[in-house]
Design an enzyme around this catalytic site. Structure first.
Site, mmCIF file in Angstrom:
data_model
loop_
_atom_site.group_PDB
_atom_site.id
_atom_site.type_symbol
_atom_site.label_atom_id
_atom_site.label_comp_id
_atom_site.label_asym_id
_atom_site.label_seq_id
_atom_site.Cartn_x
_atom_site.Cartn_y
_atom_site.Cartn_z
ATOM 1 N N TYR A 1 0.820 -1.210 0.000
ATOM 2 C CA TYR A 1 0.000 0.000 0.000
ATOM 3 C C TYR A 1 0.858 1.266 0.000
ATOM 4 O O TYR A 1 0.338 2.369 0.100
ATOM 5 C CB TYR A 1 -0.931 0.022 1.222
ATOM 6 C CG TYR A 1 -2.077 -0.952 1.159
ATOM 7 C CD1 TYR A 1 -1.912 -2.216 0.610
ATOM 8 C CD2 TYR A 1 -3.333 -0.623 1.656
ATOM 9 C CE1 TYR A 1 -2.954 -3.129 0.565
ATOM 10 C CE2 TYR A 1 -4.386 -1.522 1.611
ATOM 11 C CZ TYR A 1 -4.184 -2.779 1.070
ATOM 12 O OH TYR A 1 -5.228 -3.673 1.026
ATOM 13 N N LYS B 1 3.847 -14.268 4.911
ATOM 14 C CA LYS B 1 4.018 -15.215 3.805
ATOM 15 C C LYS B 1 5.531 -15.340 3.561
ATOM 16 O O LYS B 1 6.037 -15.144 2.441
ATOM 17 C CB LYS B 1 3.277 -14.675 2.566
ATOM 18 C CG LYS B 1 3.215 -15.606 1.383
ATOM 19 C CD LYS B 1 2.163 -16.679 1.510
ATOM 20 C CE LYS B 1 2.212 -17.623 0.322
ATOM 21 N NZ LYS B 1 1.376 -18.818 0.482
ATOM 22 N N ASP C 1 -2.205 -17.832 4.080
ATOM 23 C CA ASP C 1 -3.243 -18.660 3.440
ATOM 24 C C ASP C 1 -3.797 -19.681 4.426
ATOM 25 O O ASP C 1 -4.999 -19.942 4.461
ATOM 26 C CB ASP C 1 -2.729 -19.320 2.151
ATOM 27 C CG ASP C 1 -1.282 -19.746 2.211
ATOM 28 O OD1 ASP C 1 -0.606 -19.426 3.200
ATOM 29 O OD2 ASP C 1 -0.815 -20.413 1.271
ATOM 30 N N ASP D 1 -5.778 -6.124 5.938
ATOM 31 C CA ASP D 1 -6.966 -5.594 5.280
ATOM 32 C C ASP D 1 -7.910 -6.737 4.909
ATOM 33 O O ASP D 1 -9.107 -6.719 5.208
ATOM 34 C CB ASP D 1 -6.520 -4.822 4.017
ATOM 35 C CG ASP D 1 -7.596 -3.896 3.497
ATOM 36 O OD1 ASP D 1 -8.671 -3.820 4.117
ATOM 37 O OD2 ASP D 1 -7.363 -3.242 2.459
ATOM 38 N N ASP E 1 -11.697 -8.116 6.928
ATOM 39 C CA ASP E 1 -13.013 -8.269 6.302
ATOM 40 C C ASP E 1 -13.518 -9.694 6.527
ATOM 41 O O ASP E 1 -14.706 -9.909 6.791
ATOM 42 C CB ASP E 1 -12.950 -7.983 4.792
ATOM 43 C CG ASP E 1 -13.268 -6.517 4.467
ATOM 44 O OD1 ASP E 1 -12.804 -5.641 5.224
ATOM 45 O OD2 ASP E 1 -13.967 -6.252 3.471
#
Ligand code: NAI
Length: 332
Positions: free
Chosen positions: A124, A171, A204, A228, A232
């Site tokens: 970002y 990751k 994941d 982010d 959600d």
């Protein structure tokens, strides 16, 4: 003495939920004075500025901002104002608590997760370029400074709130340097907090674990993009985006907003759920030391949800935003 705060009304459902939240804050006797500004895409079309200079100046003076969602064009157009605000004011800690409410029936009970999302770097950072006509490149940036402060905040929060575990999500198996750095710093800092269990998991796997066994998570600390997306997901575990609040904290400034966006599909219909924004306002009250008022509002919301007769459509009811607001005010 009345605290003065800055309020951004935003786009889509922004003005509707702002009106409701301010009405509830006033009814609860929050003792706040508001400097209110229209900002965002609609303000741009009307007056040519996404965020008027006076709005920035007000936030810089008051240091506390209650911000409703802003629409961001996809692919082209201006960069996200949300991302810009977080960077401009170094609001590096995005804290997103997702907690099951007994009154909201979902397949996932007993969820109580607080996500600490690094808010200023990662993919970002906005470093993007077209290498040639058919190749685009975005650069991921992870620094020691930004990683250390968010990780330390997550551990401090765990200690102060009596939490047991902090999970670092990354990751690093693929992005060995950037996510590897984040993970290494996590374990360096974890040594300072022997009373808190520290673990790390690959993002994941965490997406799957959150759906299969969400109760195992306590505090999560992670980078910007993963935070982010996972927050959600976490909102889905507890009943949807209408229920997930957040704070964006830096060392000088604090901004409080719902996790959800401007919801253009329901804007103007008067049916938006203001709870996520209201709980964000409660986080703001706690930041201002007005814990009793925050508790009073949280209690009233719990009672209305437990009663179940006045719920917005996203929670399976048929109430309007205004009817829900009135029900909460009646319980205050
Ligand atoms: P969104 O969060 O606005 O909506 C996703 C879905 O959830 C929609 O079906 C919407 O109706 C529903 N929803 C969201 N909030 C709700 C509420 N309070 N009550 C009831 N239903 C609610 O996400 P979307 O559609 O991807 O984004 C719309 C715009 O918002 C985009 O321009 C996006 O960039 C912007 N956005 C802004 C944010 C911010 O200002 N912090 C955060 C996320 C998105």
């Amino acid at each position: 003495m009345s605290d003065v705060i800055t309020v951004f009304k935003g786009d889509g459902i922004g003005p509707e939920i702002t009106d409701s939240v301010l009405a509830i804050l006033n009814a609860a006797g929050a003792g706040l004075t508001y400097e209110i500004f229209s900002v965002g895409a609609a303000e741009y079309e009307a007056h040519g500025a996404l965020i008027p200079d006076e709005a920035f100046a007000s936030f810089e003076k008051n240091k506390v901002l209650l911000k409703s969602p802003i629409t961001t064009p996809l692919g082209t157009g201006f960069r996200s104002l949300n991302v810009m605000m977080r960077k401009k004011y170094d609001l590096y800690a995005n804290i997103r608590p997702a907690k099951s409410n007994a009154a909201i029936k979902t397949p996932f009970g007993g969820v109580d997760i607080v996500i600490f999302r690094e808010n200023t770097e990662d993919l970002y950072a906005g470093i993007e370029e077209m290498v040639d006509e058919n190749t685009a490149r975005s650069i991921k940036v992870i620094t020691r400074k930004c990683s250390e402060r968010i990780i330390r905040d997550a551990f401090d929060y765990a200690v102060n709130q009596g939490r047991k575990k902090v999970t670092c999500v990354h990751k690093a198996n693929i992005m060995k340097l950037s996510d590897g750095l984040f993970r290494n710093i996590f374990y360096e800092i974890a040594k300072e907090y022997p009373q808190i269990t520290a673990e790390d998991k690959i993002v994941d796997n965490v997406a799957m674990q959150l759906v299969m066994h969400p109760q195992q998570f306590d505090v999560i600390v992670t980078e910007n993009l993963y935070g982010d997306i996972l927050s959600d997901l976490a909102s889905g575990l507890i009943g949807g985006l209408g229920l997930l609040p957040s704070s964006n904290l830096g060392s000088d400034y604090a901004m409080f907003e719902a996790v959800h966006g401007s919801a253009p599909d329901i804007a103007g219909k008067g049916i938006a759920n203001p709870t996520a924004f209201l709980w964000s306002a409660c986080m703001m009250l706690e930041h201002l030391g007005k814990n009793e008022t925050a508790a009073k509002i949280r209690r009233a919301v719990d009672e209305v949800l437990a009663d179940g007769s006045v719920m917005t459509p996203d929670l399976g009811g048929s109430a309007t935003t205004k009817e829900y607001e009135a029900a909460i005010i009646a319980r205050l």
